[in-house]
Design a protein around this motif. Structure first.
Motif, mmCIF file in Angstrom:
data_model
loop_
_atom_site.group_PDB
_atom_site.id
_atom_site.type_symbol
_atom_site.label_atom_id
_atom_site.label_comp_id
_atom_site.label_asym_id
_atom_site.label_seq_id
_atom_site.Cartn_x
_atom_site.Cartn_y
_atom_site.Cartn_z
ATOM 1 N N ARG A 192 15.627 0.855 5.015
ATOM 2 C CA ARG A 192 14.585 1.246 5.388
ATOM 3 C C ARG A 192 13.843 2.423 3.538
ATOM 4 O O ARG A 192 12.742 2.906 3.508
ATOM 5 N N ALA A 193 14.958 1.812 2.678
ATOM 6 C CA ALA A 193 14.131 2.250 0.939
ATOM 7 C C ALA A 193 13.135 1.528 0.662
ATOM 8 O O ALA A 193 11.775 2.070 0.531
ATOM 9 N N ALA A 194 13.130 0.333 1.101
ATOM 10 C CA ALA A 194 12.229 -0.585 1.182
ATOM 11 C C ALA A 194 10.890 -0.659 1.223
ATOM 12 O O ALA A 194 10.302 -0.535 0.952
ATOM 13 N N GLY A 195 10.715 -0.005 2.601
ATOM 14 C CA GLY A 195 10.125 0.406 3.163
ATOM 15 C C GLY A 195 9.257 1.596 3.412
ATOM 16 O O GLY A 195 8.310 1.938 2.576
ATOM 17 N N LYS A 196 9.894 2.395 2.447
ATOM 18 C CA LYS A 196 9.503 3.498 1.724
ATOM 19 C C LYS A 196 8.910 3.480 0.541
ATOM 20 O O LYS A 196 7.598 4.493 0.496
ATOM 21 N N ALA A 197 9.035 2.761 -0.253
ATOM 22 C CA ALA A 197 8.372 2.330 -1.394
ATOM 23 C C ALA A 197 7.288 2.055 -1.086
ATOM 24 O O ALA A 197 5.963 2.810 -1.420
ATOM 25 N N PHE A 198 7.360 0.657 -0.607
ATOM 26 C CA PHE A 198 5.462 0.093 0.058
ATOM 27 C C PHE A 198 4.665 1.620 0.857
ATOM 28 O O PHE A 198 3.635 1.472 0.177
ATOM 29 N N ALA A 199 5.256 2.375 1.138
ATOM 30 C CA ALA A 199 4.636 3.364 1.916
ATOM 31 C C ALA A 199 3.773 4.198 0.789
ATOM 32 O O ALA A 199 2.715 4.900 0.651
ATOM 33 N N GLU A 200 4.968 4.100 -0.132
ATOM 34 C CA GLU A 200 4.452 5.500 -0.923
ATOM 35 C C GLU A 200 3.213 3.866 -2.082
ATOM 36 O O GLU A 200 2.608 5.296 -2.715
ATOM 37 N N VAL A 201 3.306 2.957 -2.617
ATOM 38 C CA VAL A 201 2.351 2.332 -2.749
ATOM 39 C C VAL A 201 1.439 2.509 -2.373
ATOM 40 O O VAL A 201 -0.189 3.068 -2.855
ATOM 41 N N ILE A 202 1.074 2.465 -1.246
ATOM 42 C CA ILE A 202 -0.775 2.685 0.031
ATOM 43 C C ILE A 202 -1.067 3.889 -0.084
ATOM 44 O O ILE A 202 -1.867 4.171 -0.526
ATOM 45 N N VAL A 203 0.386 4.588 0.109
ATOM 46 C CA VAL A 203 -0.403 6.130 0.038
ATOM 47 C C VAL A 203 -1.157 6.211 -1.557
ATOM 48 O O VAL A 203 -2.113 6.860 -0.997
ATOM 49 N N ARG A 204 -0.341 5.766 -2.517
ATOM 50 C CA ARG A 204 -1.249 6.554 -3.932
ATOM 51 C C ARG A 204 -2.000 5.553 -4.307
ATOM 52 O O ARG A 204 -3.280 6.057 -4.523
ATOM 53 N N LEU A 205 -1.719 3.820 -3.889
ATOM 54 C CA LEU A 205 -3.538 3.522 -4.059
ATOM 55 C C LEU A 205 -4.726 3.382 -2.567
ATOM 56 O O LEU A 205 -5.896 3.113 -3.885
ATOM 57 N N THR A 206 -4.578 3.761 -1.824
ATOM 58 C CA THR A 206 -5.827 3.828 -1.209
ATOM 59 C C THR A 206 -5.910 5.412 -0.474
ATOM 60 O O THR A 206 -4.913 6.207 -0.250
ATOM 61 N N PRO A 207 -7.028 5.081 -0.620
ATOM 62 C CA PRO A 207 -7.919 6.529 0.281
ATOM 63 C C PRO A 207 -7.350 7.079 1.981
ATOM 64 O O PRO A 207 -7.434 6.246 2.351
ATOM 65 N N PRO A 208 -7.227 8.494 1.998
ATOM 66 C CA PRO A 208 -6.607 8.929 3.560
ATOM 67 C C PRO A 208 -7.944 7.884 4.754
ATOM 68 O O PRO A 208 -8.885 8.417 4.062
ATOM 69 N N SER A 209 -6.818 7.583 5.243
ATOM 70 C CA SER A 209 -8.440 7.214 6.177
ATOM 71 C C SER A 209 -6.942 5.957 7.214
ATOM 72 O O SER A 209 -5.977 6.150 7.272
#
Length: 69
Positions: free
Chosen positions: A26-43
């Motif tokens: 879960r922690a690894a998945g959350k970290a990856f999701a946070e990277v996506i949110v940080r680096l990609t536009p909401p869409s």
């Protein structure tokens, strides 16, 4: 077959080491999701990427719970 259904739909309490493994996944998945949110536009694509991470975490945990069966 019936054995597969029984395995998928029965509750077994986590074995001693499993909660730690679930948390690490879960922690690894959350970290990856946070990277996506940080680096990609909401869409819709961003939402889809995060949904796939969530599904991957769920499926990885299911693999552990079902012991690969």
């Amino acid at each position: 077959d019936q054995n597969t259904l029984d395995n998928w739909f029965i509750y077994d309490a986590p074995k001693e080491e499993q909660p730690k493994i679930y948390e690490e996944i879960r922690a690894a998945g959350k970290a990856f999701a946070e990277v996506i949110v940080r680096l990609t536009p909401p869409s819709a694509d961003q939402s889809c990427a995060i949904r796939h991470i969530r599904e991957a975490v769920f499926n990885a945990n299911a693999a552990i719970a079902c012991e690969g069966k």
